[in-house]
Design an enzyme around this catalytic site. Structure first.
Site, PDB file in Angstrom:
ATOM      1  N   GLU A 210     -12.818 -29.545  47.492  1.00 44.02           N
ATOM      2  CA  GLU A 210     -13.721 -28.414  47.243  1.00 44.02           C
ATOM      3  C   GLU A 210     -15.180 -28.849  47.145  1.00 44.02           C
ATOM      4  OE1 GLU A 210     -12.371 -26.253  43.806  1.00 44.02           O
ATOM      5  OE2 GLU A 210     -10.472 -25.705  44.734  1.00 44.02           O
ATOM      6  N   GLU A 395      -3.904 -25.853  47.025  1.00 45.15           N
ATOM      7  CA  GLU A 395      -3.986 -25.260  45.689  1.00 45.15           C
ATOM      8  C   GLU A 395      -3.881 -23.750  45.800  1.00 45.15           C
ATOM      9  OE1 GLU A 395      -7.294 -26.121  43.067  1.00 45.15           O
ATOM     10  OE2 GLU A 395      -7.326 -28.209  43.708  1.00 45.15           O
TER      11      GLU A 395
HETATM   12  O1  IFM Z   1      -8.716 -26.668  38.129  1.00 48.62           O
HETATM   13  C1  IFM Z   1      -9.316 -26.337  39.328  1.00 48.62           C
HETATM   14  C2  IFM Z   1      -9.263 -27.504  40.288  1.00 48.62           C
HETATM   15  O2  IFM Z   1      -9.792 -28.667  39.750  1.00 48.62           O
HETATM   16  C3  IFM Z   1     -10.018 -27.167  41.546  1.00 48.62           C
HETATM   17  N1  IFM Z   1      -9.606 -25.907  42.101  1.00 48.62           N
HETATM   18  C4  IFM Z   1      -9.516 -24.774  41.194  1.00 48.62           C
HETATM   19  C5  IFM Z   1      -8.665 -25.156  39.998  1.00 48.62           C
HETATM   20  C6  IFM Z   1      -8.467 -23.952  39.069  1.00 48.62           C
HETATM   21  O3  IFM Z   1      -9.680 -23.383  38.680  1.00 48.62           O
END
Ligand code: IFM
Length: 490
Positions: A210, A395
C-alpha cells in the site's frame, strides 16, 4: 459510538482531502455494475490465506539487534488509545503458535512481513558482499526469519513475505526517508539480502504494501509515521517508492530466477458526489483516482504516470526511471476495503475535497463503507485497463465495533462481510478477471496503527494480558470455506 465513527470519517476525509493540495488536472472514468455470481465453488487451486504485518504483530522491538523504525518513535499521544506496539501480539516469540492456527484452519498461505530494521538496523550499511557475508546486515534478524519460514514450511503453509509494510528504518528517515532517491537504492539492497539469504526456502515476495497509504497518510496528512504533513512530499514519496520497487525486483531477479514476485496496492474506486455539481465532482474524483490508483498501477504496468500524478513527480523523475519502474509481476496484490468519495470544492486545494458516502450506507467501525461492488469494479478495471494480470486479494476484512473491551467472538458480521466480498470476487472471475487467491486481513486482532488495539480485524481474538488466542466464529467459517472451496451462507 456515533462520535467515534464521525471521528473516523473525519480523519479519513482529511486524508483524502489533503491529496488535493498536490493535484492539478482531470480525466473521466466510470463505474461498473456487479451481478450475483452463478457459481459458489472456487477452483481447487485457489489460494486461501491470511495476511499480517511485522510491526502490528511482532512486538519485541529491541530483540536480537533490531534497529528502530519510524513507527517506534511515532508519538503515543497520536494513537487513539494511547498504546504502542511494543508487545502487539507477541508474535516474535509466539510465531509457532500462530502458524499452528493458520495450518489448523486449512489455510495454505500466510502473507507476513519482514521488518526492514531487523535486517538492516541502521538502514545504511554498505551492503556489499564481503568474505564474511553482507556488511551492515544483522545476522540475528535473518536467523529469526529463517526460523519463521521453516515453521511455516513444516506445517505446509507457504509464506508470502512483504518486504516493506511501512516500518522504514528510522536511520533512513533521518537521512530524508522517501523524499530522497537514495532510499530506493537502500531498499533494493535490503531486498537483495533477504532474497539471496532466505530465498532457498522463501520463494514468494510482496515488494511493497500500500505505497499510496504510506505516501499520503505518512507524508501529507501525518496520521501515520513518519508523521509528516507536507503536500510537497507526495510526489517524491510516490516516485521513490515506485523506483524502489522496480530496483528491488531487478535485484531480486538477478540473484535468483525462481522467485514469485508481486506487489500490493490499496486500490479504491474513486466515486463522485451527486447533485447539480455532479459533473464537476466527477472531475475531482478522477483527479484523485490518478493519484491514489494510477500513480502506482501505471508505473509498474505501463512505464508511465497518469497526467495528474506526473505533475507531482516531475521534479524527482529522471531519465530511465520509468523503465526501472516497469517490471513484470508474477501477481498483483489487491487490498480492498472501500471506495473513496470525492467532490469538487472551489475553495479547496486543487478544488478537490472528500465527500460523504451516500446516505444510509453501512460503515464498519473503521468508518469504511462496506461495498463489495467496489471490489468487483477494481478487479474488472485491472482486467480491462492493465492487461488482466494475475491478481491475489492480499487483504480484505472489517473491524469489530470499536471498544476497549474484549473482541466479539460470535462475529457473524465478519462472516457476512467476507461472504459478500467473495461473491464479488467470484463474479469478477466469471467475468474473466484472473484471480488466484484471497488472504483475509487478518489472523489475530493486532495493533491497528493510529487506532491502536481498539480496532479488531482478526479471525482470532487475543487477550492482551495473557496473550491467549481465541478463535472467533469467523475462524471456523473460513476454515470450512478453505477446506471445501464452497461459499456458504453463515
Ligand atoms: O491494518 C491495515 C494494514 O496494515 C494495511 N491495510 C489495511 C489494514 C486494516 O486497516
Amino acid at each position: 459510538m456515533l462520535v467515534l465513527m464521525t471521528m473516523q470519517i473525519t480523519r479519513r476525509h482529511a486524508a483524502l482531502g489533503a491529496v488535493g493540495a498536490a493535484l492539478s488536472a482531470c480525466a473521466p472514468q466510470g463505474a461498473s455494475p456487479f451481478a450475483a455470481p452463478r457459481s459458489r465453488t472456487f477452483p481447487d487451486d485457489f489460494l486461501w490465506g491470511v495476511a499480517s504485518a511485522a510491526f502490528q504483530t511482532e512486538g519485541a522491538l529491541a530483540a536480537d539487534g533490531r534497529g528502530q523504525s519510524v513507527w517506534d518513535v511515532f508519538p503515543r499521544e497520536r494513537i487513539h488509545d494511547g498504546s504502542d506496539a511494543s508487545v502487539a501480539c507477541d508474535s516474535y516469540r509466539r510465531f509457532s503458535e500462530d502458524v499452528g492456527l493458520i495450518a489448523d484452519a486449512g489455510l495454505k498461505v500466510h502473507r507476513l512481513s519482514i521488518a526492514w530494521p531487523r535486517i538492516v538496523p541502521d538502514g545504511v550499511g554498505a551492503l556489499r558482499m564481503m568474505p564474511a557475508g553482507w556488511a551492515g546486515v544483522n545476522q540475528a534478524g535473518l536467523d529469526h526469519y529463517a526460523r519463521v519460514v521453516d515453521a511455516h514450511l513444516e506445517r505446509g503453509v507457504t509464506p508470502y513475505a512483504t518486504l516493506f509494510h511501512w516500518d522504514l528504518p528510522l536511520a533512513l528517515q533521518e537521512r530524508g526517508g522517501w523524499r530522497e532517491r537514495d532510499t530506493a537504492q537502500r531498499f533494493a539492497d535490503y531486498a537483495a539480502v533477504v532474497s539471496e539469504t532466505l530465498g532457498d526456502r522463501l520463494k514468494h515476495f510482496v515488494v511493497l504494501n500500500e505505497a499510496a497509504v504510506h505516501a499520503v497518510l505518512g507524508h501529507v496528512v501525518g496520521e501515520h509515521a513518519p508523521g509528516q504533513a507536507d503536500a510537497a512530499l507526495l510526489g517524491p514519496a510516490i516516485h521513490h517508492q515506485n523506483l524502489a520497487q522496480g530496483m528491488a525486483i531487478q535485484a531480486m531477479r538477478a540473484g535468483r530466477g525462481d522467485l514469485t514476485i508481486g506487489t500490493t496496492m490499496a486500490l479504491m474506486p474513486s466515486r463522485a458526489a451527486g447533485g447539480w455539481l455532479a459533473p464537476l465532482h466527477r472531475l475531482a474524483a478522477d483527479d484523485f483516482d490518478e493519484v491514489w490508483n494510477g500513480a502506482f498501477l501505471d508505473p509498474v504496468f505501463k512505464g508511465s504516470y497518469p497526467k495528474t500524478a506526473l505533475g507531482m513527480v516531475e521534479s524527482v523523475l529522471r531519465e530511465g526511471d520509468l523503465t526501472v519502474t516497469r517490471q513484470p509481476l508474477d501477481f498483483l496484490g489487491v487490498n480492498y476495503y472501500a471506495p473513496s468519495y470525492m467532490r469538487f470544492d472551489r475553495d479547496a486545494p486543487s478544488h478537490l475535497a472528500p465527500a460523504d458516502p451516500p446516505p444510509g450506507v453501512t460503515l464498519d467501525a473503521f468508518g469504511r463503507h462496506i461495498d463489495p461492488s467496489g471490489l468487483f469494479e477494481v478487479l474488472t478495471r485491472l482486467r480491462d485497463a492493465y492487461g488482466n494480470p494475475r491478481v491475489i486479494i492480499t487483504e480484505n476484512g472489517c473491524s469489530d465495533p470499536f471498544s476497549d473491551g474484549p473482541a466479539m467472538i460470535d462475529d457473524r458480521f465478519r462472516i457476512e462481510y467476507v461472504r459478500r466480498h467473495l461473491e464479488a470476487v467470484m463474479s469478477a472471475m466469471e467475468a474473466g478477471a484472473n484471480i488466484g487467491g484471497y488472504f483475509h486481513w487478518t489472523l489475530i486482532d493486532n495493533w491497528e496503527w493510529a487506532e491502536g488495539y481498539r480496532s479488531k480485524f482478526g479471525l482470532v481474538a487475543m487477550d492482551r494480558t495473557t496473550g491467549v488466542r481465541t478463535p472467533k466464529a469467523s475462524y471456523a467459517w473460513f476454515k470450512a470455506l478453505a477446506e471445501s472451496g464452497e461459499l456458504t451462507t453463515a
